[in-house]
Motif scaffolding. Structure first.
Motif, PDB file in Angstrom:
ATOM      1  N   ASP A  27      -9.197  61.682  81.370  1.00  0.00           N
ATOM      2  CA  ASP A  27      -8.149  61.190  82.257  1.00  0.00           C
ATOM      3  C   ASP A  27      -8.520  61.482  83.709  1.00  0.00           C
ATOM      4  OD1 ASP A  27      -6.684  60.410  80.072  1.00  0.00           O
ATOM      5  OD2 ASP A  27      -5.250  62.058  80.174  1.00  0.00           O
ATOM      6  N   VAL A  28      -8.037  60.650  84.595  1.00  0.00           N
ATOM      7  CA  VAL A  28      -8.255  60.840  86.030  1.00  0.00           C
ATOM      8  C   VAL A  28      -6.899  61.078  86.670  1.00  0.00           C
ATOM      9  CG1 VAL A  28      -9.041  59.725  88.155  1.00  0.00           C
ATOM     10  CG2 VAL A  28     -10.291  59.357  86.024  1.00  0.00           C
ATOM     11  N   HIS A  29      -6.826  62.089  87.531  1.00  0.00           N
ATOM     12  CA  HIS A  29      -5.592  62.379  88.259  1.00  0.00           C
ATOM     13  C   HIS A  29      -5.908  62.338  89.744  1.00  0.00           C
ATOM     14  CE1 HIS A  29      -1.896  65.220  88.819  1.00  0.00           C
ATOM     15  NE2 HIS A  29      -1.778  64.087  89.467  1.00  0.00           N
ATOM     16  N   LEU A  30      -5.470  61.276  90.404  1.00  0.00           N
ATOM     17  CA  LEU A  30      -5.616  61.172  91.853  1.00  0.00           C
ATOM     18  C   LEU A  30      -4.379  61.766  92.487  1.00  0.00           C
ATOM     19  CD1 LEU A  30      -7.009  57.550  92.268  1.00  0.00           C
ATOM     20  CD2 LEU A  30      -8.248  59.693  92.582  1.00  0.00           C
ATOM     21  N   ARG A  31      -4.580  62.741  93.349  1.00  0.00           N
ATOM     22  CA  ARG A  31      -3.439  63.401  93.978  1.00  0.00           C
ATOM     23  C   ARG A  31      -3.773  63.726  95.416  1.00  0.00           C
ATOM     24  NH1 ARG A  31      -3.360  68.317  90.081  1.00  0.00           N
ATOM     25  NH2 ARG A  31      -1.148  67.976  90.304  1.00  0.00           N
ATOM     26  N   GLY A  32      -2.687  63.947  96.167  1.00  0.00           N
ATOM     27  CA  GLY A  32      -2.868  64.332  97.562  1.00  0.00           C
ATOM     28  C   GLY A  32      -3.630  63.302  98.353  1.00  0.00           C
ATOM     29  N   ARG A  33      -4.485  63.776  99.228  1.00  0.00           N
ATOM     30  CA  ARG A  33      -5.243  62.877 100.118  1.00  0.00           C
ATOM     31  C   ARG A  33      -6.208  61.954  99.394  1.00  0.00           C
ATOM     32  NH1 ARG A  33      -6.059  67.649 104.165  1.00  0.00           N
ATOM     33  NH2 ARG A  33      -4.076  67.508 105.270  1.00  0.00           N
ATOM     34  N   ALA A  34      -6.557  62.291  98.150  1.00  0.00           N
ATOM     35  CA  ALA A  34      -7.484  61.446  97.379  1.00  0.00           C
ATOM     36  C   ALA A  34      -6.812  60.175  96.874  1.00  0.00           C
ATOM     37  CB  ALA A  34      -8.045  62.233  96.206  1.00  0.00           C
ATOM     38  N   ALA A  35      -5.490  60.113  96.914  1.00  0.00           N
ATOM     39  CA  ALA A  35      -4.748  58.971  96.370  1.00  0.00           C
ATOM     40  C   ALA A  35      -4.558  57.887  97.428  1.00  0.00           C
ATOM     41  CB  ALA A  35      -3.410  59.434  95.815  1.00  0.00           C
ATOM     42  N   THR A  36      -5.655  57.300  97.870  1.00  0.00           N
ATOM     43  CA  THR A  36      -5.621  56.213  98.851  1.00  0.00           C
ATOM     44  C   THR A  36      -5.584  54.870  98.111  1.00  0.00           C
ATOM     45  OG1 THR A  36      -8.027  56.012  98.931  1.00  0.00           O
ATOM     46  CG2 THR A  36      -7.000  57.581 100.475  1.00  0.00           C
ATOM     47  N   PRO A  37      -5.193  53.802  98.788  1.00  0.00           N
ATOM     48  CA  PRO A  37      -5.153  52.505  98.106  1.00  0.00           C
ATOM     49  C   PRO A  37      -6.481  52.111  97.450  1.00  0.00           C
ATOM     50  CG  PRO A  37      -3.944  52.361 100.157  1.00  0.00           C
ATOM     51  CD  PRO A  37      -4.612  53.713 100.145  1.00  0.00           C
ATOM     52  N   ASP A  38      -7.592  52.273  98.146  1.00  0.00           N
ATOM     53  CA  ASP A  38      -8.881  51.879  97.562  1.00  0.00           C
ATOM     54  C   ASP A  38      -9.260  52.732  96.365  1.00  0.00           C
ATOM     55  OD1 ASP A  38      -9.296  49.713  99.224  1.00  0.00           O
ATOM     56  OD2 ASP A  38     -10.521  50.832 100.659  1.00  0.00           O
ATOM     57  N   SER A  39      -9.009  54.046  96.429  1.00  0.00           N
ATOM     58  CA  SER A  39      -9.372  54.901  95.292  1.00  0.00           C
ATOM     59  C   SER A  39      -8.475  54.601  94.088  1.00  0.00           C
ATOM     60  CB  SER A  39      -9.322  56.377  95.675  1.00  0.00           C
ATOM     61  OG  SER A  39      -8.016  56.772  96.035  1.00  0.00           O
ATOM     62  N   VAL A  40      -7.214  54.325  94.329  1.00  0.00           N
ATOM     63  CA  VAL A  40      -6.307  53.988  93.234  1.00  0.00           C
ATOM     64  C   VAL A  40      -6.735  52.676  92.583  1.00  0.00           C
ATOM     65  CG1 VAL A  40      -3.929  53.333  92.660  1.00  0.00           C
ATOM     66  CG2 VAL A  40      -4.363  55.317  94.129  1.00  0.00           C
ATOM     67  N   LEU A  41      -7.029  51.664  93.390  1.00  0.00           N
ATOM     68  CA  LEU A  41      -7.488  50.383  92.838  1.00  0.00           C
ATOM     69  C   LEU A  41      -8.766  50.559  92.035  1.00  0.00           C
ATOM     70  CD1 LEU A  41      -6.821  47.860  95.738  1.00  0.00           C
ATOM     71  CD2 LEU A  41      -5.849  47.785  93.439  1.00  0.00           C
ATOM     72  N   ALA A  42      -9.696  51.332  92.536  1.00  0.00           N
ATOM     73  CA  ALA A  42     -10.973  51.537  91.847  1.00  0.00           C
ATOM     74  C   ALA A  42     -10.764  52.195  90.485  1.00  0.00           C
ATOM     75  CB  ALA A  42     -11.914  52.374  92.711  1.00  0.00           C
ATOM     76  N   GLU A  43      -9.919  53.210  90.420  1.00  0.00           N
ATOM     77  CA  GLU A  43      -9.677  53.910  89.153  1.00  0.00           C
ATOM     78  C   GLU A  43      -8.876  53.062  88.173  1.00  0.00           C
ATOM     79  OE1 GLU A  43     -11.081  56.526  88.008  1.00  0.00           O
ATOM     80  OE2 GLU A  43     -12.020  57.191  89.865  1.00  0.00           O
TER      81      GLU A  43
END
Length: 184
Positions: A27-43
C-alpha cells in the motif's frame, strides 16, 4: 491512501484529523507535503483502491466542479480537479472513496454533469463513492474504513454503501451518510 494534506494557509481550512487506518504490504500512503496533485495522480494510475481524506471545495472559481485541496507542489498548484484527470488512465480499475466535503458537486458540461466522480469513472475507476454535502471529519475515517472492509469482502459497491449506511443510520447519529452516492 491520501491524508494529512497541507493545503495553502490562504484557503483558511481547518486541519483534518490524522488518518487512523492501517496500510498493508504494497500500500502507498501519501501524506503531508508529499500529497501533491501530481504525486496523487501518479499513484492512482496503478492503484486498485484509493482513499482520499482531504478537503473538497466547490464554488471557488478555480474549477467549475468540486475539487480536492491537496498539498501545494513547488509551483504552488494544490487543486486536483476533474479536468486534471482527463487524459489519465487508472489501469488498476480502482474503487475510489472520496472522503471530502462536496466531492460530488458537479457542473453542467454540454449535455452531462462534469464532476470528480464522473472524471474518475471516465479515467477507469471501477466505482466511486462521494458525498454531496459536508463530511464530519470525526466520523469519516471510521465510516469509510467500514465501507472498504465490505468492498474487500467482495460486496458490490452500491450494495456495500447501502448496507454500511443502514448500519450507521441505525446507530442514530450519522445523518451525513445519506448524502453519499455510489457511481459505477
Amino acid at each position: 491512501v491520501v491524508s494529512d494534506v497541507e493545503p495553502p494557509a490562504s484557503l483558511g481550512l481547518p486541519r483534518l484529523m490524522p488518518w487512523k487506518g492501517e496500510t498493508g504490504p504494497g500500500d502507498v500512503h501519501l501524506r503531508g507535503r508529499a500529497a501533491t496533485p501530481d504525486s496523487v495522480l501518479a499513484e492512482m494510475e496503478d492503484a486498485t483502491e484509493v482513499e482520499l481524506h482531504t478537503h473538497g471545495l466547490s464554488g471557488t472559481g478555480l474549477s467549475d466542479a468540486a475539487f480536492l485541496a491537496l498539498s501545494p507542489d513547488a509551483g504552488g498548484r494544490y487543486a486536483l480537479t476533474a479536468g486534471d484527470l482527463e487524459g489519465h488512465t487508472l489501469r488498476g480499475s480502482p474503487v475510489v472513496l472520496l472522503a471530502a466535503c462536496d466531492a460530488n458537486v458537479g457542473a453542467w458540461r454540454y449535455h452531462a454533469v462534469w464532476s470528480l466522480p464522473a472524471a474518475l469513472i471516465q479515467a477507469g475507476a471501477r466505482a466511486v463513492v462521494a458525498p454531496s454535502t459536508q463530511v464530519p471529519d470525526v466520523e469519516a475515517g471510521a465510516f469509510f474504513q467500514a465501507l472498504l472492509e465490505a468492498l474487500r469482502r467482495g460486496v458490490p459497491p452500491a450494495q456495500a454503501l447501502r448496507d454500511t449506511r443502514a448500519r450507521w443510520l441505525q446507530q442514530g447519529s450519522a445523518k451525513w451518510v445519506q448524502d453519499l452516492v455510489a457511481f459505477e
